[in-house]
Enzyme design. Sequence first.
Site, PDB file in Angstrom:
ATOM      1  N   ASP A  52      62.276  55.492  36.127  1.00  0.00           N
ATOM      2  CA  ASP A  52      61.961  56.598  35.218  1.00  0.00           C
ATOM      3  C   ASP A  52      60.851  56.163  34.259  1.00  0.00           C
ATOM      4  O   ASP A  52      60.002  55.354  34.635  1.00  0.00           O
ATOM      5  CB  ASP A  52      63.226  57.030  34.459  1.00  0.00           C
ATOM      6  N   HIS A 112      62.418  60.629  28.354  1.00  0.00           N
ATOM      7  CA  HIS A 112      63.071  61.064  29.595  1.00  0.00           C
ATOM      8  C   HIS A 112      63.938  59.963  30.190  1.00  0.00           C
ATOM      9  O   HIS A 112      65.104  60.185  30.550  1.00  0.00           O
ATOM     10  CB  HIS A 112      61.998  61.509  30.601  1.00  0.00           C
ATOM     11  N   SER A 166      66.826  66.722  36.255  1.00  0.00           N
ATOM     12  CA  SER A 166      66.762  65.344  35.750  1.00  0.00           C
ATOM     13  C   SER A 166      68.037  64.963  35.020  1.00  0.00           C
ATOM     14  O   SER A 166      68.483  63.815  35.072  1.00  0.00           O
ATOM     15  CB  SER A 166      65.588  65.185  34.781  1.00  0.00           C
TER      16      SER A 166
END
Length: 774
Positions: free
Chosen positions: A153, A222, A562
């Site tokens: 990620d 994220h 996600s």
Amino acid sequence: MAMACRALLILAAVLLLCAAECHLVHAWKRSYVVYLGAHPYGREATAEDHARATESHHELLASVVGSKQAAKDAIFYSYNKNINGFAAYLEEEVATQMAKHPDVLTVMPSKMMKLHTTRSWGFMDMERDGQVLPDSIWNHGKFGQNVIIANLDSGIWPESNSFSDEGMAPVPKRWKGGCTDTAKYGVPCNKKLIGAKYFNKDMLLSHPAAVEHNWTRDTEGHGTHTLSTAAGRFVPRANLFGYANGTAKGGAPRARVAVYKVCWNGECATADVIAGFEAAVHDGADVISVSFGVDAPLADASSFFHEAVTLGSLHATIHGVAVVCSGGNSGPFEDTVVNSAPWVTTVAASTVDRDFPDQVTLGNNAKMRGISLEASDLHSNKLFPVINASSAALPNCTVHHATNCATGCLDPAKVKGKIVVCVRGGDIPRVMKGMTVLNAGGVGMILANGEMDGNDIEADPHVLPATMITYDEAVSLYNYMSSTSEPAANISPSKTELGVKNSPSIAAFSARGPSGTLPYVLKPDVAAPGVDILAAFTEYVSPTEVAADKRRSEYAIMSGTSMACPHVSGVTALLKAARPDWSPAMMRSAIMTTARTQDNTGKPMREMDGKEATPFAYGSGNVHPNRAVDPGLVYDITPNGYFTFLCSLGFSTKDLSRLSSGKFTCPAKPPPMEDLNYPSIVVPALRRRMTIRRRLKNVGRPGTYRASWRAPFGVNMTVDPTVLIFEKAGEEKEFKVKVASEKEKLGRGYVFGKIVWSDGTHYVRSPVVVNALD
């Protein structure tokens, strides 16, 4: 003198032409991954083995470019551990020549992949009122103790309390990884965060401005959010500006975590992603979580070896590492699901029973429901003038940019003291639209969905009183505004609402099947919470953020597949801890066959617009972790099973021999692709009749299982045999499913049914999807 000047001019022109030509030659180059298959050695290979592999890559490329030095200069990754290949910066002609080399399986140009951007665990019955339930998978799975989850990620914010190692035992000796940052503000390892590496060589070649620093630290949030969802520690009193207050925790809070930063500024480059996969497998990860993917499905299955996640996950699976991926955010349209390889678990996004509603009151006393994470009181006893953003465009901005409330595009003289209606979408983040309104003197914002957005709305922590409304409500708002010369409204503070009925439902943004790439496998596999999820976040402050929004919180609420993916990654880690001898396919089967297809009212799960959802939206259903630890029976697939499937797709023995280090040969007559031993059944093109085969493995006590089924509409379906008797654990039994079309009921497209095997205690459910053509 004139001759000398002319000579100088000619020389200058030649130099400029040379410079231009040199630039063009450079521009012709791009990043390619040259894929050769798998290495014959395993995880125990020595440094000498790796060095020999790298040397062979130099020699192979040198045979085309002419010198070993030129080859060394071109190669920026040598995959020398479990994936055999290299990434190099090449001219197209060289890449074409490499593709023709007999030792090369495929050559893929680098592509960019996009990131698919507390209450959820209780909603899935793992806890109640903050207490772990007796039959919770947390108890069976020891909270994921010593399982290692790797997250590919955007990095990690290591200071978050979610990654504290307080009270944890020493790092497992089998772990080979570590933290490689050398930057002053890099990422340090501890007993919780046991690995942190970054890969950006491909990104530096293609998008150098995207790489802010050479470190594993998360500047976007994220990666921190997804990893803490999968394996964050218990953190009490976590919230976002007072919303969703409670104890934050991941699915496997005692699992170890390792970070592989392969995404930069929202994008992830092919060669970097493959390097991340190879490192995670070599270092000793048990589960790999991937919350990104290509923008659109692959053209067809023959492109499998041209896609980084598909390729990297295959090598991980061969080595016994489970890979969980997000399905993409291109819903609600069909054939949008990505990461659809049968060796990964593909996750859709569903809602939980928590909402953040507010209310818009119009001047005609009409009321409409919105959603927000902003609780400022807009003087509830007063109405404010309402203006459409398109009517307040500054001369230097187009109406389109003003409608989207782009930065600096609203006229303060027209906006001051008013509520501004902005349109959702465009390239402007939703919170930034509110900043534009606030900076122009507006007192509030209504963010209106367009027709493509439908009724899918998301809560955001706005900087002023603001709300998002559905498309239906937006139409009503526009009608009201056009009916009066002085439109007015008020926005109430939002609140947290629990126990929302008809939950879960499938998020409109969640990508749908069928998979055009691989219609023989139902994707997504399962759905999991992915809407308004609270988890850890970065506290990194960039110069642009300081100018825009100075607020900071250790936790953030985000939505996307996600966010759904790491929920299943955490559950997979719990299964790994509870059932360490299970293969990745067995763990996926347990999660799929125990999933639920009903909401909290006992009715079939629905789309967010109220329509009944289908397996193309949720796969086998919404994940139910507690049942997965004891599924009774599972559908297992070995690496050879995947190889055979690839043979059925048209890959040759030569191709598969490279993948298996020469240990596999395609059968003379590969079975139908529908016979892959998957926990769901799909017949994408039924012509009259077909027989599908499956095998079930007993992972519980001896027992007798009986089949029941519901045939898809217009399809005759039978199961043979209808009774399977298992006398011991590990025993496998085969059964057949026969389907035949009813001619008078053709033309309905895909239709859905199910098969359930039960011993009275366990219910092993598989969706059946059929497209009857004639």
